[in-house]
Motif scaffolding. Structure first.
Motif, PDB file in Angstrom:
ATOM      1  N   ALA A  49      31.828 -10.800  -2.638  1.00 13.55           N
ATOM      2  CA  ALA A  49      32.404 -10.632  -3.751  1.00 13.55           C
ATOM      3  C   ALA A  49      33.924 -11.858  -2.519  1.00 13.55           C
ATOM      4  O   ALA A  49      34.748 -12.628  -3.857  1.00 13.55           O
ATOM      5  CB  ALA A  49      32.858  -9.916  -4.572  1.00 13.55           C
TER       6      ALA A  49
ATOM      7  N   GLU B 261      34.932 -15.135  -4.159  1.00 11.26           N
ATOM      8  CA  GLU B 261      35.746 -16.056  -5.113  1.00 11.26           C
ATOM      9  C   GLU B 261      36.193 -17.481  -4.912  1.00 11.26           C
ATOM     10  O   GLU B 261      37.208 -18.182  -5.556  1.00 11.26           O
ATOM     11  CB  GLU B 261      37.287 -15.424  -4.296  1.00 11.26           C
TER      12      GLU B 261
ATOM     13  N   ARG C 116      31.480 -19.460  -9.666  1.00  9.22           N
ATOM     14  CA  ARG C 116      30.748 -18.102 -10.413  1.00  9.22           C
ATOM     15  C   ARG C 116      31.174 -16.469  -9.805  1.00  9.22           C
ATOM     16  O   ARG C 116      31.113 -15.689 -10.112  1.00  9.22           O
ATOM     17  CB  ARG C 116      28.985 -18.327  -9.901  1.00  9.22           C
TER      18      ARG C 116
ATOM     19  N   TYR D 109      29.733 -12.868  -8.395  1.00  7.45           N
ATOM     20  CA  TYR D 109      29.662 -12.060  -9.543  1.00  7.45           C
ATOM     21  C   TYR D 109      27.304 -11.026  -9.115  1.00  7.45           C
ATOM     22  O   TYR D 109      27.612 -10.621  -9.942  1.00  7.45           O
ATOM     23  CB  TYR D 109      28.862 -13.067 -10.858  1.00  7.45           C
TER      24      TYR D 109
ATOM     25  N   GLU E 161      24.605  -9.345  -8.336  1.00  6.51           N
ATOM     26  CA  GLU E 161      24.915  -7.801  -7.098  1.00  6.51           C
ATOM     27  C   GLU E 161      24.293  -8.163  -6.231  1.00  6.51           C
ATOM     28  O   GLU E 161      23.653  -9.063  -6.063  1.00  6.51           O
ATOM     29  CB  GLU E 161      24.211  -6.830  -8.447  1.00  6.51           C
TER      30      GLU E 161
END
Length: 455
Positions: free
Chosen positions: A135, A139, A143, A146, A148
């Protein structure tokens, strides 16, 4: 004398080194990681040595360690496609491979960029498709973070299939121009690809490139990563460099190919490896020891330890014993980098056992546990050992990672390549024009991608 007619041919690639613990960037012989001349020097050296391809990694974000820029990483490097397209103009046969992320890039953009590189280079493009569930890196993208972790290969499969759908949308003979009317003699069908994440419907902007698809490289080692490679990759950039470990990995992945209708030669396994040469075996060994101590400085040793322990360990002596405190679960001391282990406590226990058994300090332990596979010896010894790995089915060749930029490959090309040629297991000239031909790979069949419909 060996029978040269039945010897497996060795495949070699050159990895442009990054600023990391395998690079001695402080050495007086080390040059710029950014200047174009550095890329040109290494690429031309690899081509002079008749290597299959030049391999360029990338980082998507400046990573942080304890809230500061992590200085042992691939950072501050020009855009991968920019470098590879520029190198296409100063090389003629060498393959050009780039690491491009499937998590934070879109299929149409990737299809256009790699098709462009393949056209401009005359069929020498390769794509090392990697995933990310980070993640922090996300940043920087629309997107965000997001995706997993468990879904990263699902997306990777779909991204690769979608790009192939776009490449496949042009028939191989579509680019025929009627000079009187100034139009294509054949209409270009629309590419249609539908999946859980993509709904693509439109005409692709470039005709089919010389290789059909760029050579597909994959570097994942998990079970799902091995399945992804068996299904779609042409080359695995493997971390399994030791002989017996390499043989097990080689058998495991090659045995998976049949379920996808592929032959064992359709996938090449190329572990990464370093090399250190000397006029004598003892000289090479001493040189290798010196290089490892340059690569793993006291600061680097503590940094690696902190990535396992998840703590600030700057107060510890690199030449002293391991901490007697336990790692912290779910620590994120290094942002933008997957931690070296999912179970840090288990790693800490194993490291303590090794340090106790061998009487190792922190720095000595990190030197021992972070070393990549490397070939050390005289040029003849190194050539014989590389050949042994390939003839023993522990690898199809190696991606060589020199410790100096950009001249670190020169000595290998000048001194080891002639020895490999004398063994009869390495080419004496390029016999093909495309990277697929260098690697002995079949041209991909058109229109076989699942999810493709032409209208």
């Amino acid at each position: 004398m060996p029978d040269h007619r039945i010897r497996k041919q060795i495949h070699l690639a050159a990895h442009f080194p990054g600023v990391n613990h395998h690079t001695v960037w402080t050495d007086p012989g080390s040059g710029s990681q950014i200047d174009f001349d550095s890329f040109v020097h290494l690429a031309r050296t690899a081509e002079r040595g008749l290597f299959d391809f030049f391999f360029l990694a990338e980082g998507l974000r400046l990573r942080e360690h304890r809230d500061r820029i992590h200085d042992l990483d691939v950072v501050g490097r020009p855009d991968t496609f920019t470098v590879l397209n520029a190198l296409a103009a100063v090389t003629t046969r060498l393959g050009l491979a780039g690491t491009i992320n499937t998590t934070f890039n879109e299929p149409f953009e990737l299809a256009k960029q790699f098709a462009s590189l393949d056209h401009l280079s005359g069929g020498r493009a390769a794509w090392n498709a990697v995933t990310s569930s980070d993640a922090f890196t996300g940043e920087n993208f629309r997107r965000g973070g997001y995706l997993e972790h468990a879904k990263r290969y699902t997306r990777a499969h779909e991204v690769v299939d979608a790009t192939r759908a776009l490449w496949d949308s042009w028939p191989a003979d579509a680019l025929v121009i009627d000079r009187e009317r100034g139009i294509f003699a054949q209409p270009i069908p629309e590419a249609r690809f539908v999946s859980d994440q993509f709904d693509i419907d439109g005409q692709f902007v470039l005709p089919r490139s010389p290789q059909g698809y760029p050579v597909q490289i994959q570097a994942g080692d998990s079970d799902e990563g091995r399945e992804f490679a068996a299904a779609k990759a042409d080359v695995i950039f493997s971390a399994h460099g030791e002989l017996e470990d390499g043989r097990r990995f080689y058998r495991d992945v090659k045995d998976r190919l049949a379920k996808y209708g592929r032959a064992r030669d359709d996938l090449k396994i190329l572990p990464s490896a370093g090399f250190v040469l000397g006029d004598t075996e003892a000289e090479a060994a001493e040189h290798a020891r010196h290089i490892r101590h340059q690569q793993v400085t006291p600061q680097t040793a503590i940094t690696f330890l902190e990535q396992i322990w998840g703590r600030d360990l700057s107060a510890y002596d690199p030449d002293g014993p391991l901490p007697d405190i336990d790692p912290i679960d779910d620590a994120n001391i290094t942002r933008g980098r997957v931690r070296h282990a999912r179970d840090p406590r288990a790693v800490a226990e194993a490291w303590r056992a090794k340090a106790a058994a061998e009487n190792l300090s922190i720095r000595e332990l990190i030197i021992a546990t972070t070393a990549r596979q490397q070939f050390v010896g005289t040029p003849r010894q190194v050539a014989v050992e590389i050949d042994h790995y390939v003839q023993s089915d522990a690898a199809d060749g190696f991606v060589l990672v020199p410790h100096l930029t950009p001249a670190g490959l020169d000595e290998f090309v000048d001194r080891v390549v002639p020895e490999l040629q004398s063994l009869g297991s390495f080419r004496t000239e390029y016999t093909g024009a495309t990277l697929r031909e260098h690697l002995g790979l079949r041209h991909p069949q058109q229109g076989t991608t699942e999810g493709v419909r032409a209208s």
